[in-house]
Design a protein around this motif. Structure first.
Motif, PDB file in Angstrom:
ATOM      1  N   VAL A 101      43.692  99.547   1.663  1.00  0.00           N
ATOM      2  CA  VAL A 101      45.484 100.647   0.449  1.00  0.00           C
ATOM      3  C   VAL A 101      46.235  99.764   0.369  1.00  0.00           C
ATOM      4  O   VAL A 101      46.329  99.053  -1.045  1.00  0.00           O
ATOM      5  N   ILE A 102      46.347  98.625   1.188  1.00  0.00           N
ATOM      6  CA  ILE A 102      47.562  97.687   0.469  1.00  0.00           C
ATOM      7  C   ILE A 102      47.146  96.225  -0.589  1.00  0.00           C
ATOM      8  O   ILE A 102      47.465  96.467  -1.784  1.00  0.00           O
ATOM      9  N   ALA A 103      45.759  96.544  -0.957  1.00  0.00           N
ATOM     10  CA  ALA A 103      44.791  95.798  -1.412  1.00  0.00           C
ATOM     11  C   ALA A 103      44.966  96.182  -3.185  1.00  0.00           C
ATOM     12  O   ALA A 103      45.015  95.660  -3.766  1.00  0.00           O
ATOM     13  N   GLY A 104      44.505  97.548  -3.067  1.00  0.00           N
ATOM     14  CA  GLY A 104      44.753  98.492  -4.509  1.00  0.00           C
ATOM     15  C   GLY A 104      46.460  98.254  -4.326  1.00  0.00           C
ATOM     16  O   GLY A 104      45.843  98.513  -6.465  1.00  0.00           O
ATOM     17  N   VAL A 105      47.025  98.719  -4.118  1.00  0.00           N
ATOM     18  CA  VAL A 105      48.708  98.969  -4.609  1.00  0.00           C
ATOM     19  C   VAL A 105      48.586  97.021  -5.002  1.00  0.00           C
ATOM     20  O   VAL A 105      49.446  97.666  -6.500  1.00  0.00           O
ATOM     21  N   ALA A 106      48.451  96.325  -4.360  1.00  0.00           N
ATOM     22  CA  ALA A 106      48.573  94.831  -4.621  1.00  0.00           C
ATOM     23  C   ALA A 106      48.214  94.498  -6.646  1.00  0.00           C
ATOM     24  O   ALA A 106      48.505  94.287  -7.399  1.00  0.00           O
TER      25      ALA A 106
END
Length: 111
Positions: A101-106
């Motif tokens: 999720v964090i990678a996708g948001v970034a």
């Protein structure tokens, strides 16, 4: 004004459904404990009103595409809160999912 309309429309559609379901199941509001009422108020004020208000404020400050992506962060944040408040376990799947999720948001933030 938009927050009020969104919340009123949501309540207008969900209260009758909840009432019908409660009647069908024979549920009585007088059966609820004080803890249950506190939880209901928390969900209504914290999770519904404040979350919607903050979402609309964010929409006013940024592009809708960027704001919408942050909705994906809600499940990992909920899991962390559940771990802190309810002592729920943090599993490997949760850690991997949160990292994704964090990678996708970034990635979305970079454009």
């Amino acid at each position: 004004a938009a927050v009020a309309v969104a919340l009123l429309l949501g309540a207008a559609t969900m209260v009758p459904v909840g009432w019908l379901e409660a009647r069908a199941e024979g549920f009585d509001l007088s059966q609820l404990t004080v803890d249950a009422w506190v939880a209901i108020v928390f969900l209504g004020v914290g999770c519904s009103f404040l979350a919607t208000l903050l979402y609309f404020i964010a929409l006013g400050l940024s592009e809708s595409q960027k704001v919408g992506v942050y909705l994906y962060a809600i499940p990992p944040m909920t899991a962390v809160a559940a771990a802190l408040v309810l002592s729920e376990p943090i599993t490997l799947g949760l850690v991997i999912g949160t990292a994704l999720v964090i990678a996708g948001v970034a990635l979305t933030e970079r454009g």
